[in-house]
Motif scaffolding. Structure first.
Motif, PDB file in Angstrom:
ATOM      1  N   UNK A 136      30.982  32.775 168.232  1.00 35.13           N
ATOM      2  CA  UNK A 136      30.661  32.637 166.803  1.00 35.13           C
ATOM      3  C   UNK A 136      30.148  31.222 166.519  1.00 35.13           C
ATOM      4  N   UNK A 142      41.415  33.618 170.320  1.00 39.13           N
ATOM      5  CA  UNK A 142      40.688  32.958 169.218  1.00 39.13           C
ATOM      6  C   UNK A 142      39.590  32.041 169.759  1.00 39.13           C
ATOM      7  N   UNK A 192      36.502  34.169 171.253  1.00 40.27           N
ATOM      8  CA  UNK A 192      35.563  34.780 170.315  1.00 40.27           C
ATOM      9  C   UNK A 192      34.841  33.707 169.484  1.00 40.27           C
ATOM     10  N   UNK A 193      35.558  32.648 169.161  1.00 45.82           N
ATOM     11  CA  UNK A 193      34.901  31.616 168.334  1.00 45.82           C
ATOM     12  C   UNK A 193      33.971  30.717 169.129  1.00 45.82           C
TER      13      UNK A 193
END
Lengths: 104, 240
Positions: B213, B206, B209-210
């Motif tokens: 993002x 998490x 990937x964030x």
């Protein structure tokens, strides 16, 4: 509408929701990707799928038009709902001098 | 990062719904207070035959909506509408993954932290009810992650950086970036507490990937703030 800037931003929002949204990436988002890779994506579902699941306006064949309409409809919906919530917050709210709120 | 139904167990979902309701109630109370000002009102008693002396006028206080208060409702509505629209636009990041604006820092910088939170919470509720985006049972979790962590947490990160660097846009970028990563950490914790997956691995995935993002979140937040500064400077005034 109160002032010019509110109008500008609302129009901006409608353009983003109605037009820019057509160019959205269809890749899974961060959480979906992690869930896919770890094999728990299938656990996910929606208890309420709502009027417009996946941001598609119901009953319209053309997917682009359906997305665009859902975006415009949703943008206006959010505006109106927050506006109503805001008006409810301020309505019938009179305090007497002891500081207690009293409904009128 | 909208969690669908089924990812979280009932215990976690229900506790977070409770937590979300508590934060919503508190923020509504605070916001309401700030929309009003205390105005003295002279109450006149019935005139008596001897005429009016000073004791016949008693002053009480009425709370009336301030000008700022009235404008604020329009502001909240339009920023909410914009955040909703922007959330529809997924942008591709690495490895076949996409992200979209969460908008917590954007809304909080423009409206103030509690107003930003409330706006995000309403957007999330409508997405869940009308668009099947984010589960209804997971709504509490989503409001905590995207609203509490993203908007209120994000605002204070912005506030901290802005105090340190005195640069609003840079601070907004950093706050938006960090808030997305923090929200993903909290989201990972909720998944782990629900027994969905083991802690270390999901946390790493998490965050990784964030991290990317979040850069998108930061860039979009700054671009929109810049556009507002140029074309709608009034909306950025009286930030608190």
């Amino acid at each position: 509408m109160k002032n010019k800037e509110i109008k500008i931003i609302l129009i901006g929002a409608l353009i983003v929701g109605g037009i820019v949204s057509l160019f959205a990436s269809s890749f899974p988002d961060g959480l979906e990707k992690v869930a896919e890779d770890r094999g728990f994506i299938d656990k996910g579902f929606s208890i309420i799928s709502g009027m417009m699941p996946d941001y598609l306006f119901p009953g319209i064949e053309n997917e682009m038009l359906a997305t665009s309409l859902a975006g415009i409809w949703g943008t206006l919906l959010v505006f109106v709902v927050i506006f109503i919530v805001g008006k409810l917050l301020i309505k019938r709210y009179v305090l007497d001098d002891s500081g207690k709120s009293e409904k009128k | 990062m909208h969690i669908p139904d089924g990812f979280l167990n009932n215990k976690v979902s229900v506790s977070l719904i409770g937590a979300a309701i508590a934060v919503v109630v508190l923020s509504v109370k605070k916001i309401r207070q700030r929309l009003f000002e205390r105005v003295p009102v002279a109450k006149k008693k019935l005139a008596v035959a001897e005429g009016i002396d000073i004791n016949d006028v008693e002053v009480s206080f009425k709370y009336s909506l301030t000008k700022i208060g009235e404008n604020k409702i329009y502001k909240m509505a339009v920023i909410g509408a914009f955040v909703f629209a922007a959330q529809m636009v997924n942008f591709p990041v690495i490895g076949g993954t996409s992200g979209h604006l969460l908008g917590g820092v954007l809304a909080a910088v423009i409206l103030g932290p509690l107003e930003g939170f409330l706006v995000i919470a309403i957007v999330l509720a409508l997405q869940s009810l009308f668009f099947g985006d984010g589960g209804i049972m997971a709504l509490g979790a989503n409001i905590i992650n995207i609203g509490l962590v993203g908007a209120i947490g994000g605002y204070y990160i912005y506030y901290f950086f802005n105090k340190k660097f005195k640069k609003k846009l840079l601070s907004a970028f950093l706050a938006a970036w960090i808030s997305v990563i923090l929200a993903s950490v909290v989201c990972a914790m909720e998944l782990v507490l629900s027994g969905t997956y083991s802690f270390g691995e999901i946390l790493r995935a998490m965050i990784l990937i964030h991290f990317f993002i979040g850069i998108g979140e930061g860039l979009i937040t700054v671009c929109i703030l810049k556009l507002l500064l140029r074309y709608c400077p009034k909306i950025l005034k009286n930030e608190k």
